[in-house]
Design a protein around this motif. Structure first.
Motif, PDB file in Angstrom:
ATOM      1  N   TRP A  37       5.324  34.744  35.645  1.00 15.31           N
ATOM      2  CA  TRP A  37       4.993  33.609  36.517  1.00 15.31           C
ATOM      3  C   TRP A  37       3.480  33.431  36.621  1.00 15.31           C
ATOM      4  N   ILE A  38       2.738  34.538  36.714  1.00 11.29           N
ATOM      5  CA  ILE A  38       1.278  34.454  36.784  1.00 11.29           C
ATOM      6  C   ILE A  38       0.722  33.829  35.506  1.00 11.29           C
ATOM      7  N   LEU A  39       1.222  34.271  34.356  1.00  9.72           N
ATOM      8  CA  LEU A  39       0.754  33.710  33.093  1.00  9.72           C
ATOM      9  C   LEU A  39       1.113  32.232  32.967  1.00  9.72           C
ATOM     10  N   GLN A  40       2.320  31.875  33.411  1.00  9.30           N
ATOM     11  CA  GLN A  40       2.703  30.469  33.375  1.00  9.30           C
ATOM     12  C   GLN A  40       1.835  29.625  34.304  1.00  9.30           C
ATOM     13  N   GLY A  41       1.459  30.199  35.455  1.00  5.90           N
ATOM     14  CA  GLY A  41       0.568  29.482  36.363  1.00  5.90           C
ATOM     15  C   GLY A  41      -0.796  29.253  35.736  1.00  5.90           C
ATOM     16  N   PHE A  42      -1.336  30.277  35.099  1.00  3.11           N
ATOM     17  CA  PHE A  42      -2.617  30.128  34.411  1.00  3.11           C
ATOM     18  C   PHE A  42      -2.498  29.129  33.264  1.00  3.11           C
ATOM     19  N   ALA A  43      -1.370  29.165  32.563  1.00  4.68           N
ATOM     20  CA  ALA A  43      -1.164  28.225  31.456  1.00  4.68           C
ATOM     21  C   ALA A  43      -1.114  26.791  31.979  1.00  4.68           C
ATOM     22  N   TRP A  44      -0.488  26.584  33.153  1.00  6.11           N
ATOM     23  CA  TRP A  44      -0.425  25.243  33.744  1.00  6.11           C
ATOM     24  C   TRP A  44      -1.824  24.749  34.095  1.00  6.11           C
ATOM     25  N   VAL A  45      -2.628  25.618  34.711  1.00  3.13           N
ATOM     26  CA  VAL A  45      -4.004  25.233  35.043  1.00  3.13           C
ATOM     27  C   VAL A  45      -4.786  24.911  33.776  1.00  3.13           C
ATOM     28  N   CYS A  46      -4.595  25.727  32.741  1.00  3.78           N
ATOM     29  CA  CYS A  46      -5.281  25.496  31.467  1.00  3.78           C
ATOM     30  C   CYS A  46      -4.881  24.153  30.862  1.00  3.78           C
ATOM     31  N   ASP A  47      -3.592  23.828  30.924  1.00  3.45           N
ATOM     32  CA  ASP A  47      -3.123  22.531  30.391  1.00  3.45           C
ATOM     33  C   ASP A  47      -3.708  21.363  31.176  1.00  3.45           C
ATOM     34  N   GLN A  48      -3.770  21.510  32.497  1.00  3.57           N
ATOM     35  CA  GLN A  48      -4.325  20.424  33.309  1.00  3.57           C
ATOM     36  C   GLN A  48      -5.801  20.201  32.997  1.00  3.57           C
ATOM     37  N   LEU A  49      -6.549  21.295  32.844  1.00  4.98           N
ATOM     38  CA  LEU A  49      -7.968  21.163  32.516  1.00  4.98           C
ATOM     39  C   LEU A  49      -8.151  20.579  31.122  1.00  4.98           C
ATOM     40  N   GLU A  50      -7.292  20.994  30.180  1.00  2.70           N
ATOM     41  CA  GLU A  50      -7.384  20.438  28.829  1.00  2.70           C
ATOM     42  C   GLU A  50      -7.129  18.928  28.856  1.00  2.70           C
ATOM     43  N   GLY A  51      -6.145  18.504  29.661  1.00  2.00           N
ATOM     44  CA  GLY A  51      -5.886  17.074  29.784  1.00  2.00           C
ATOM     45  C   GLY A  51      -7.045  16.340  30.439  1.00  2.00           C
ATOM     46  N   PHE A 248      -3.715  37.034  29.859  1.00  2.00           N
ATOM     47  CA  PHE A 248      -4.285  36.796  31.189  1.00  2.00           C
ATOM     48  C   PHE A 248      -5.788  36.553  31.086  1.00  2.00           C
ATOM     49  N   ILE A 249      -6.505  37.445  30.403  1.00  2.00           N
ATOM     50  CA  ILE A 249      -7.957  37.304  30.277  1.00  2.00           C
ATOM     51  C   ILE A 249      -8.290  36.124  29.366  1.00  2.00           C
ATOM     52  N   THR A 250      -7.482  35.913  28.313  1.00  2.00           N
ATOM     53  CA  THR A 250      -7.735  34.787  27.412  1.00  2.00           C
ATOM     54  C   THR A 250      -7.582  33.454  28.137  1.00  2.00           C
ATOM     55  N   LEU A 251      -6.521  33.310  28.921  1.00  2.00           N
ATOM     56  CA  LEU A 251      -6.321  32.074  29.687  1.00  2.00           C
ATOM     57  C   LEU A 251      -7.413  31.899  30.737  1.00  2.00           C
ATOM     58  N   LEU A 252      -7.802  33.002  31.388  1.00  2.00           N
ATOM     59  CA  LEU A 252      -8.864  32.929  32.379  1.00  2.00           C
ATOM     60  C   LEU A 252     -10.173  32.478  31.728  1.00  2.00           C
ATOM     61  N   ALA A 253     -10.487  33.062  30.559  1.00  2.00           N
ATOM     62  CA  ALA A 253     -11.708  32.674  29.843  1.00  2.00           C
ATOM     63  C   ALA A 253     -11.648  31.212  29.412  1.00  2.00           C
ATOM     64  N   THR A 254     -10.476  30.765  28.956  1.00  2.00           N
ATOM     65  CA  THR A 254     -10.321  29.372  28.527  1.00  2.00           C
ATOM     66  C   THR A 254     -10.467  28.418  29.701  1.00  2.00           C
ATOM     67  N   ILE A 255      -9.908  28.797  30.849  1.00  2.00           N
ATOM     68  CA  ILE A 255     -10.024  27.963  32.053  1.00  2.00           C
ATOM     69  C   ILE A 255     -11.496  27.822  32.459  1.00  2.00           C
ATOM     70  N   ILE A 256     -12.230  28.934  32.434  1.00  2.00           N
ATOM     71  CA  ILE A 256     -13.641  28.879  32.812  1.00  2.00           C
ATOM     72  C   ILE A 256     -14.420  27.991  31.847  1.00  2.00           C
ATOM     73  N   ALA A 257     -14.179  28.185  30.534  1.00  2.00           N
ATOM     74  CA  ALA A 257     -14.890  27.389  29.534  1.00  2.00           C
ATOM     75  C   ALA A 257     -14.564  25.899  29.675  1.00  2.00           C
ATOM     76  N   MET A 258     -13.296  25.579  29.910  1.00  3.87           N
ATOM     77  CA  MET A 258     -12.909  24.174  30.045  1.00  3.87           C
ATOM     78  C   MET A 258     -13.458  23.556  31.327  1.00  3.87           C
ATOM     79  N   PHE A 259     -13.511  24.346  32.397  1.00  6.71           N
ATOM     80  CA  PHE A 259     -14.049  23.813  33.649  1.00  6.71           C
ATOM     81  C   PHE A 259     -15.508  23.409  33.482  1.00  6.71           C
ATOM     82  N   PHE A 260     -16.312  24.284  32.865  1.00  6.97           N
ATOM     83  CA  PHE A 260     -17.715  23.960  32.659  1.00  6.97           C
ATOM     84  C   PHE A 260     -17.883  22.843  31.627  1.00  6.97           C
TER      85      PHE A 260
END
Length: 378
Positions: A37-51, A248-260
């Motif tokens: 569930w945690i990974l899916q939550g991070f994946a959802w955030v990553c998808d939203q930022l990518e969009g 977990f760390i890969t999605l977190l890193a991707t989220i940070i990179a996409m946010f900036f």
């Protein structure tokens, strides 16, 4: 399948065969579900930022849209008065300034006319080129977050369809670089706690044990029966093995990179709108040198360059991820390298700034803005 082959398979994939809890209830099942569930939550955030990143580029149309053009049309009356005033001042300088007269006045006037007439067309063509450039890097298919999760998973039933990549004649495995998941399966169709009940005598009904001398052997899964009725069923193996730390760390890193990236894109597009206004304003108020208008024009060009660069560097980051995930390193090593790569994306290559004089990093502008906001608040 011969027991010797089963023994080799269980030994080779020992880290992937995990026995389930009895009746599917227990701490292992709970922790697996929570982790998923945690990974899916991070994946959802990553998808939203990518969009959001993909959508944010469409904001560039504001530079040539009807709303902005209507605003610029209102400014033309002010610019006309400003140009008249600038010409009067320029004439007085020619009349009174005997030693230092303005140079290249006709060129500066031509620059002002070009900004009014040609700059809108230039922005339209630059916007078209930007969208065309991004299309070359678009990769239709599954999202980056789904790719990250798929790369961290192993479907044991898929390995079984591939005969475990095992050659019984040589007793060797050839799984290096081979897929361990059917990527067409889709994350929505995955039940992370699904178990496999195979036939007795198959890999699914065997467990790996070691004797007192450290020698490996296999034994049947045990079940408890009373009068032929199964009271406690034999444990089963989970179908899916997934590495929690790496995605977990890969999605977190991707989220940070996409946010900036999103921060930088919005900021740059706003700067392009500002630079267009100030370039026009300066062109009609500075006929004597024209240097200020040229600096704002250079700022518009540099901003488009950085927008192109953000697309490139994010794609290079995903290529870096794919290469690291394809290696046989442990999960912690992969996660560490990917996180450092994300920091490289955020900071930006120093060579770009050194050669072109452009801040191509994603974080420095954000940090500077936050610092300015803090000073203003104090």
């Amino acid at each position: 399948m011969p027991e010797q082959s089963i023994l080799k398979i269980l030994q080779y994939y020992a880290g992937y065969f995990a026995q389930s809890d009895l009746f599917g209830i227990g701490f292992v099942t709970l922790f697996r579900q929570l982790g998923w569930w945690i990974l899916q939550g991070f994946a959802w955030v990553c998808d939203q930022l990518e969009g959001l990143v993909n959508t944010s580029y469409e904001l560039i149309n504001i530079t040539t849209g009807a709303v902005a053009q209507k605003y610029y049309d209102k400014l033309m009356a002010i610019l006309t008065l400003l140009a008249t005033f600038a010409l009067v001042i320029l004439g007085l300088r020619f009349i009174l300034g005997r030693k230092k007269r303005p140079q290249n006045v006709l060129g500066n006037i031509a620059l002002a006319v070009a900004i009014i007439t040609l700059l809108p067309l230039f922005l339209i063509k630059m916007n078209e080129g930007l969208f065309l450039f991004r299309e070359q890097f678009s990769t239709p298919g599954i999202s980056n977050s789904e790719q990250i999760l798929m790369n961290s998973m192993t479907d044991l039933t898929y390995l079984e369809t591939q005969n475990w990549y095992y050659d019984p004649l040589t007793g060797s495995f050839s799984d290096e670089g081979k897929p361990r998941m059917n990527t067409d399966l889709g994350l929505d169709n995955i039940n992370i706690n699904e178990t496999v009940d195979g036939d007795w005598g198959s890999v699914w009904r065997k467990r790996l044990l070691y004797d007192e001398n450290g020698n490996a052997f296999i034994d049947d899964m045990k079940e408890t029966s009373v009068l032929g009725v199964t009271i406690i069923p034999a444990q089963s193996y989970y179908r899916y093995h997934f590495d929690f730390l790496t995605p977990f760390i890969t999605l977190l890193a991707t989220i940070i990179a996409m946010f900036f990236s999103l921060w930088k894109i919005i900021r740059i597009i706003f700067e392009i709108v500002q630079n267009r206004f100030f370039a026009t304003f300066m062109a009609f108020s500075d006929f004597s040198s024209g240097q200020r208008a040229k600096q704002f024009l250079r700022g518009i060009f540099d901003s488009y360059f950085v927008l192109l660069f953000i697309t490139v560097i994010m794609q290079l980051f995903f290529v870096f991820q794919e290469y690291i995930n394809a290696q046989s390193w442990n999960g912690l090593t992969k996660a560490f390298f990917i996180f450092l790569a994300a920091l490289g994306v955020i900071d930006g290559p120093n060579m770009i700034e050194r050669v072109f004089g452009i801040d191509a990093g994603l974080a420095r502008s954000a940090v500077g803005t936050i610092a300015n906001m803090s000073r203003t608040a104090r």
